[in-house]
Design an enzyme around this catalytic site. Structure first.
Site, PDB file in Angstrom:
ATOM      1  N   GLU A 176       0.801  -1.227   0.000  1.00 33.51           N
ATOM      2  CA  GLU A 176       0.000   0.000   0.000  1.00 33.51           C
ATOM      3  C   GLU A 176       0.836   1.281   0.000  1.00 33.51           C
ATOM      4  O   GLU A 176       0.312   2.354   0.310  1.00 33.51           O
ATOM      5  CB  GLU A 176      -0.991   0.012   1.180  1.00 33.51           C
ATOM      6  N   PRO A 213      -9.947  -2.666  19.837  1.00 32.21           N
ATOM      7  CA  PRO A 213      -9.674  -2.658  18.399  1.00 32.21           C
ATOM      8  C   PRO A 213      -9.680  -4.095  17.869  1.00 32.21           C
ATOM      9  O   PRO A 213      -9.698  -5.040  18.661  1.00 32.21           O
ATOM     10  CB  PRO A 213      -8.257  -2.080  18.338  1.00 32.21           C
ATOM     11  N   TYR A 255      -4.064  -5.040  17.444  1.00 25.30           N
ATOM     12  CA  TYR A 255      -3.424  -4.404  18.597  1.00 25.30           C
ATOM     13  C   TYR A 255      -2.107  -3.710  18.218  1.00 25.30           C
ATOM     14  O   TYR A 255      -1.030  -4.094  18.664  1.00 25.30           O
ATOM     15  CB  TYR A 255      -3.246  -5.433  19.720  1.00 25.30           C
ATOM     16  N   HIS A 256      -2.229  -2.700  17.387  1.00 27.16           N
ATOM     17  CA  HIS A 256      -1.133  -1.778  17.066  1.00 27.16           C
ATOM     18  C   HIS A 256      -1.823  -0.431  16.931  1.00 27.16           C
ATOM     19  O   HIS A 256      -2.778  -0.316  16.142  1.00 27.16           O
ATOM     20  CB  HIS A 256      -0.434  -2.175  15.755  1.00 27.16           C
ATOM     21  N   HIS A 278      -3.718   2.708  16.163  1.00 28.31           N
ATOM     22  CA  HIS A 278      -4.158   3.376  14.938  1.00 28.31           C
ATOM     23  C   HIS A 278      -5.392   4.218  15.257  1.00 28.31           C
ATOM     24  O   HIS A 278      -6.133   3.927  16.191  1.00 28.31           O
ATOM     25  CB  HIS A 278      -4.446   2.364  13.828  1.00 28.31           C
ATOM     26  N   VAL A 279      -5.580   5.270  14.453  1.00 22.85           N
ATOM     27  CA  VAL A 279      -6.677   6.217  14.676  1.00 22.85           C
ATOM     28  C   VAL A 279      -7.508   6.280  13.398  1.00 22.85           C
ATOM     29  O   VAL A 279      -6.958   6.305  12.293  1.00 22.85           O
ATOM     30  CB  VAL A 279      -6.113   7.616  15.030  1.00 22.85           C
ATOM     31  N   HIS A 280      -8.824   6.275  13.568  1.00 22.02           N
ATOM     32  CA  HIS A 280      -9.729   6.319  12.413  1.00 22.02           C
ATOM     33  C   HIS A 280     -10.109   7.767  12.099  1.00 22.02           C
ATOM     34  O   HIS A 280     -10.401   8.550  13.015  1.00 22.02           O
ATOM     35  CB  HIS A 280     -11.025   5.554  12.731  1.00 22.02           C
TER      36      HIS A 280
END
Ligand code: G7M
Length: 234
Positions: free
Chosen positions: A82, A168, A171-172, A174-176
């Site tokens: 990506e 979540p 489990y790392h 991250h923000v939406h």
């Protein structure tokens, strides 16, 4: 077009859209684990109230024992996947992040805009791990993520819903980032924690998320629910 009902100015019709208006965006997971299959099946849900102690005694051992891979996150951070979709990057190893479209968004229209900011730093599992030490990271995500979205997509900060999930799926940290007008999955009050609130809570109390009760829903077949039941907690 078949009419089912007509009442005053209200009508209900059965329509069959032509093929060009009828395409379905599809996510393929191959091979899918049992957990993936369960994630997409309908299940009864139950509310859990997890104290800081419950987290240490029940949830953390559960997270550490499970093997739900976050390789896809590492692939993004290491530019193995990506890389061409990255919208913004702050490469600081402690306070940096990568912002890119969530794979739920087809990027065709901003009405259902959905991006995720992934922390460069590994080992921050979730909201529970956050302390005042993470404020620089969270403020960078908020400020720089918002600016990048304005620049690329023309949506301002007050048109965005910016939040973390607890629990979540991965489990790392991250923000939406979603368009405020879009009812994205997972924005319910028992799952989404607004980044503005998270920052303020940590400014008031560095141990806020270590100690407070966090309430969330678990599906009937989830192994974590079983752990809570075995501990006599639900
Ligand atoms: O907070 P939670 O763990 O529930 O959210 C994870 C988010 O990551 C979801 O919104 C997913 O749609 C998104 N996501 C999951 N995977 C496996 C990928 C992926 O491979 N690429 C991208 N861009 N997003 C993903």
């Amino acid at each position: 077009m078949t009419r089912q009902l007509k009442n005053d100015i209200y009508g209900v019709y059965h329509l069959s859209p032509p093929a060009e208006l009828n395409d379905i965006k599809t996510t393929v997971i191959r091979p899918a684990t049992e957990k993936h299959i369960k994630k997409y099946l309908h299940q009864e849900v139950y509310l859990i109230q997890e104290s800081g102690e419950d987290y240490k005694n029940i949830t953390l051992p559960f997270i550490e024992s499970q093997s739900f891979s976050i390789q896809w996150v590492y692939n993004i951070l290491e530019k193995k996947a990506e890389a061409d979709r990255i919208v913004y990057e702050n490469s600081d190893p402690d306070n940096g992040f990568i912002l890119l479209p969530d794979f739920k968004w087809n990027q065709k229209q901003v009405e259902d805009l959905y991006l995720i900011a992934i922390s460069q730093k590994k080992g921050i599992k979730s909201l529970r791990d956050l302390t005042a030490d993470h404020l620089p990271l969270l403020r960078n995500i908020l400020k720089e993520g918002t600016e990048a979205i304005l620049k690329r997509y023309g949506l301002r900060g007050n048109q965005l819903r910016i939040y973390l999930h607890y629990q979540p799926s991965y489990y790392h940290l991250h923000v939406h980032f979603t368009a405020l007008g879009h009812d994205a999955p997972g924005i319910t009050v028992e799952r989404a924690h607004l980044l503005y609130d998270v920052i303020q809570n940590l400014e008031m109390d560095s141990r806020y998320y270590e100690t407070r009760m966090l309430t969330y829903a678990l599906r009937e077949d989830e192994a974590l629910l079983k752990s809570f039941k075995e501990a006599g907690k639900c």
